[in-house]
Design a protein around this motif. Sequence first.
Motif, PDB file in Angstrom:
ATOM      1  N   THR A 118       0.861  -1.187   0.000  1.00  0.00           N
ATOM      2  CA  THR A 118       0.000   0.000   0.000  1.00  0.00           C
ATOM      3  C   THR A 118       0.896   1.235   0.000  1.00  0.00           C
ATOM      4  OG1 THR A 118      -1.777  -1.137   1.178  1.00  0.00           O
ATOM      5  CG2 THR A 118      -1.789   1.281   1.228  1.00  0.00           C
ATOM      6  N   GLU A 155      -3.171   9.852  -5.003  1.00  0.00           N
ATOM      7  CA  GLU A 155      -4.039   8.686  -4.838  1.00  0.00           C
ATOM      8  C   GLU A 155      -3.297   7.599  -4.060  1.00  0.00           C
ATOM      9  OE1 GLU A 155      -6.851   7.494  -7.968  1.00  0.00           O
ATOM     10  OE2 GLU A 155      -5.654   8.758  -9.298  1.00  0.00           O
ATOM     11  N   GLU A 156      -4.036   6.899  -3.245  1.00  0.00           N
ATOM     12  CA  GLU A 156      -3.474   5.784  -2.488  1.00  0.00           C
ATOM     13  C   GLU A 156      -3.771   4.490  -3.221  1.00  0.00           C
ATOM     14  OE1 GLU A 156      -3.245   5.358   2.053  1.00  0.00           O
ATOM     15  OE2 GLU A 156      -4.933   4.061   1.495  1.00  0.00           O
ATOM     16  N   THR A 216      -5.737  -1.769  -6.477  1.00  0.00           N
ATOM     17  CA  THR A 216      -6.968  -1.067  -6.089  1.00  0.00           C
ATOM     18  C   THR A 216      -6.554   0.320  -5.629  1.00  0.00           C
ATOM     19  OG1 THR A 216      -6.824  -1.949  -3.837  1.00  0.00           O
ATOM     20  CG2 THR A 216      -8.195  -3.162  -5.408  1.00  0.00           C
ATOM     21  N   ARG A 217      -7.482   1.256  -5.638  1.00  0.00           N
ATOM     22  CA  ARG A 217      -7.111   2.624  -5.279  1.00  0.00           C
ATOM     23  C   ARG A 217      -8.209   3.289  -4.469  1.00  0.00           C
ATOM     24  NH1 ARG A 217      -6.752   5.475 -11.045  1.00  0.00           N
ATOM     25  NH2 ARG A 217      -7.902   3.891 -12.153  1.00  0.00           N
ATOM     26  N   THR A 218      -7.812   4.307  -3.731  1.00  0.00           N
ATOM     27  CA  THR A 218      -8.754   5.172  -3.017  1.00  0.00           C
ATOM     28  C   THR A 218      -8.377   6.612  -3.318  1.00  0.00           C
ATOM     29  OG1 THR A 218      -7.348   5.137  -1.045  1.00  0.00           O
ATOM     30  CG2 THR A 218      -9.133   3.530  -1.132  1.00  0.00           C
ATOM     31  N   ASP A 267      -7.501  11.505   0.846  1.00  0.00           N
ATOM     32  CA  ASP A 267      -8.364  11.783   1.998  1.00  0.00           C
ATOM     33  C   ASP A 267      -7.710  12.687   3.037  1.00  0.00           C
ATOM     34  OD1 ASP A 267      -6.443  10.060   2.849  1.00  0.00           O
ATOM     35  OD2 ASP A 267      -7.815   8.514   3.585  1.00  0.00           O
ATOM     36  N   LYS A 322     -14.504   6.624 -10.196  1.00  0.00           N
ATOM     37  CA  LYS A 322     -15.477   5.864  -9.406  1.00  0.00           C
ATOM     38  C   LYS A 322     -15.801   4.545 -10.112  1.00  0.00           C
ATOM     39  CE  LYS A 322     -19.950   6.342  -7.083  1.00  0.00           C
ATOM     40  NZ  LYS A 322     -21.118   7.231  -6.858  1.00  0.00           N
ATOM     41  N   ILE A 351     -12.616   2.279  -9.954  1.00  0.00           N
ATOM     42  CA  ILE A 351     -12.382   1.730  -8.616  1.00  0.00           C
ATOM     43  C   ILE A 351     -13.344   0.587  -8.322  1.00  0.00           C
ATOM     44  CG2 ILE A 351     -12.583   2.245  -6.144  1.00  0.00           C
ATOM     45  CD1 ILE A 351     -11.475   5.050  -6.809  1.00  0.00           C
ATOM     46  N   GLU A 352     -14.618   0.786  -8.643  1.00  0.00           N
ATOM     47  CA  GLU A 352     -15.598  -0.256  -8.325  1.00  0.00           C
ATOM     48  C   GLU A 352     -15.376  -1.506  -9.166  1.00  0.00           C
ATOM     49  OE1 GLU A 352     -20.319  -0.905  -7.465  1.00  0.00           O
ATOM     50  OE2 GLU A 352     -19.459   1.094  -7.586  1.00  0.00           O
ATOM     51  N   ASN A 393     -12.572  -3.762  -8.099  1.00  0.00           N
ATOM     52  CA  ASN A 393     -12.875  -4.583  -6.923  1.00  0.00           C
ATOM     53  C   ASN A 393     -13.412  -5.962  -7.297  1.00  0.00           C
ATOM     54  OD1 ASN A 393     -12.101  -2.601  -5.098  1.00  0.00           O
ATOM     55  ND2 ASN A 393     -14.133  -1.682  -5.022  1.00  0.00           N
TER      56      ASN A 393
END
Length: 738
Positions: A12, A52-53, A76-78, A81, A151, A154-155, A158
Motif C-alpha cells: 500500500t 491517490e493511495e 486497487t485505489r482510493t 483523503d 469511481k 475503482i468499483e 474490486n
Amino acid sequence: MEYKTVEQVKITATVERVTFRNAQNGFCVVELNGNGDYFTAVGELPEIAAGEELTVVGNWTTHGTFGRQFKIESFTRTLPDTTAKLLAYLSSGAIKGVGPKMALKIVERFKERTFEILENEPERLAEIKGISQRMAKEISQEFMRQFAMRKVLIELENYGITPSESTSIYKYFGVGAINTIRQNPYVLCNMDSSFSFDRVEELVQTMQLSPDPSYRNTAGILHVIRHNLYNNGHTCLPRRKLIAPCASLLDLTEDEVEIALDSMLTGHLLYEEMLANEPFLFLPDIYMAENSIAERMRTILKFPPAGFSNMEKELDESEERNGLFYAPAQREAVRLACEKGLLILTGGPGTGKTTAVKAVIDVFESHGLQVLLAAPTGRAAKRMSDVTGREAKTIHRLLEVEWNENDKPTFGRNAEYPLDAQALIVDEMSMVDCELFADLLDAVPFGCRLVLVGDADQLPSVGPGNVLNDLIACERLPVVCLTEIFRQAQQSLIVTNAHRIIHGQSPVTDKKDSDFFFMERTDSQAAADCIASLVAQRLPTAYGFSPISDIQVLCPSKKGTCGTFNLNRILQELLNPKDRIKNEITVSAARFFREGDKVMQTRNNYDIPWEKDGEEGQGIFNGDVGILEFINYAAGILKIRFDDRLAQYPVDHIADLELAYAVTVHKSQGSEFEAVVIPVTDVPPQLCYRNLLYTAVTRAKKLEILVGRHAIVEQFTQNDRSHRRYSALKEFLCADEQ
C-alpha cells in the motif's frame, strides 16, 4: 528451460508523481511512497494521479537500464483523503485548469472538504481570488468527469476486472457503466471478446446480482451462435442444431429455448431464412453482409461497364508489348474481365494466374483505366506488388480503415466515399471473409470493373463465410478456372505434387534432384530434432537460406511435439539465444519474447501506429509477421518491423503476439516462403484433410521438405472431407431465380 513461480507482493503506497504516461494504453511509470519507502513502479494505471493511495500487487524486477522496479499486476485505489494528498492530487494537473498555485489556494480554503465542494458546491470556488464563476464551473465539470471515471474504475477493479478492461467499459458505457452492468451484466458480452459468457456468469456471482433471466438466455444463445460462427467459419446455423447446446448451457427445456429464439427474432437480434427447406439462423451483421454481397454482384452483372471493341486485336497487341503468349483460358479471362466487368479467376499453382492478371492490367491500362490492386494481408499485397510491378495494398489500407470511440473498425471508403478506381483486382480471395468482402464491395464505385483471383482448393477464410467457393458454385458469375500446368511449372516437383495432392494422389517423394523432399522420421521427437537441424543449420549451409526470413516451418497443429508451441520454443533457443545485451519481456511462465525474435500478430488491431519511409499509418492485422527489434519496458513500447513497416507496439497488447519460427498452416495463407518445412507426424485426425496439406505445400517457392511418416501423408491425401461451413451466399445470389 526451467521457470520458477515467483510469489507476488502486496504493497500500500501513495502516488508521489507520474513520470511517464502512455495515454493510449494506460501504461505508467510512477514514483510511489510506501510509508517513507520511495520506489518506482510500472504497470497499467489508467487515469492515475499524484495523491491517490494504491494497494498494488506484483513482483520486484530489475530492469537492465532502469534498475529495481515494482511490476504491478493488479491494484486497487482510493481517492485522496488528507489535505496533503488532496494538494498533491490537484497539483498534478489531473484536473484541467488547476495548477500547483491554484491547487494550494483551493486546499487552503476548503481543506478536507475540497472534494465535497468540487462535487456539490462548485460555485464556492469563486470565493477564491482569481477564480471566476465561469472558471469555477469548468473546474467542477472536469472534476466530475474525472471523478465519475475513477469511481467506475475503482468499483470495477474490486471485482477482478483489469484496469484496461475497466477503461474500455467506461468508454463504452460512460458514467452510467456501473448501473448498466448491475441491471444487465450480460451487456458485457456484446462489448469485447475478453468478456465471454462464462466470465460474465462468474461476475454475476461475484457481484451477487440477480438480472432478468431473459438477459441471461439471450446472452447464452448468442454465445453458442458466435462460438460456432467465428470459431468454425459458419455464417448461419440450422435452427435445429442450436436447441440442444443452448438448453444444456442455460439449463432450459428445449421449448424454453424455442421461445427465447422466437423472442430474439422478433427483436431482430437474430434473422431467420429458409435454406434447402430448413430454417437457418443468422447474426444481423453477417446476414446483412451476405445479402449485401449478393445484391451488389447481381447489380454488377446487370449493369456492366462498356466493353472494349476487337478484343482479339487487344490481346494480340498485349502479347507483343509484353513478349508473352496467352493460352486460350487466359485470353478468355481477359475478355470476360473487359466485357462483363466482372471476373472470378481461379486455378492452382503453375497454371498462369499471375500471367492472366498481368494481361488484364495491361489491357485495362492501355485504355487509360485507373487500376487498384489489393490483397487480404500485407505479405499477399507485397507479393502482388512484386509480380505485377505495381503498388498493391491490403484491403484494410485500401479502404482507409478507421475506428470509432468504442474501438470498432470502420472504413473511410464506403458507398458515400467510394474508391477512386475504374478497375479493382483482388488477389487471395480464398482468405476474404464475408464481412470484409461486403465492406469492400460497398466502396467499389458504380461501373468499376472487378477481378477476383484465388485458389478455390486452398483453406477457406479464418473469418465467417466461404466467399470464393460460393461465388463459383452459384454458376451465375463469369468464372475462368485455369487447369493447364505450364511447361516451366511442370519442372517443379512442388507444383506437380500440389496438383497430385488436391486430386487425391500421393506426392512423389523419391526424386533426388528436385525441390520436394520427404524425410522419414517415425518418432515425433526425432522429427522435431530433424526440423530444428534443418532450419538452424542444414538448409542455411546447403542453400544459403536465412533461417529467419527465408525458411518457414508450417505445422498442422499448435499442440504436440511437432506443434507450433514446442517447435517455437526449440527454434527460439537455437536462432535467438539468450544474450545479456538483449532485452526480454515475459508474458507467462512458459512464454516470453526477446529482441530479435520472429513474431506474428494473432488478431486484427486497428490502432497500432506504424511508420514506413516517412509515411505514417495504423493497423497490424492477423497473420502479419515481423521481427521484434526493441523493447522499451519503461515506456511500455515494443518496436516490431513488419516487413517494411516499423510499428510502435503497446506492451499491453503483447498477448496478441506469438513466436513465428513455426506457425500453423492456417496462419500462413497469403504468404510464400523460399523454403517450407512441414512436420507430418502425430497429426490429430480432424486436421488430416487434403486442403490443409495442399495449402501448406503451395506456400513454398524454391524448396519443400516434409518430415515424418508416409502414413500421415496418405491420410492427408485421401481425406477430402474438410470441415463443412454453413453459408447462405450461394442461395442469396440465386434468390431471384427461385
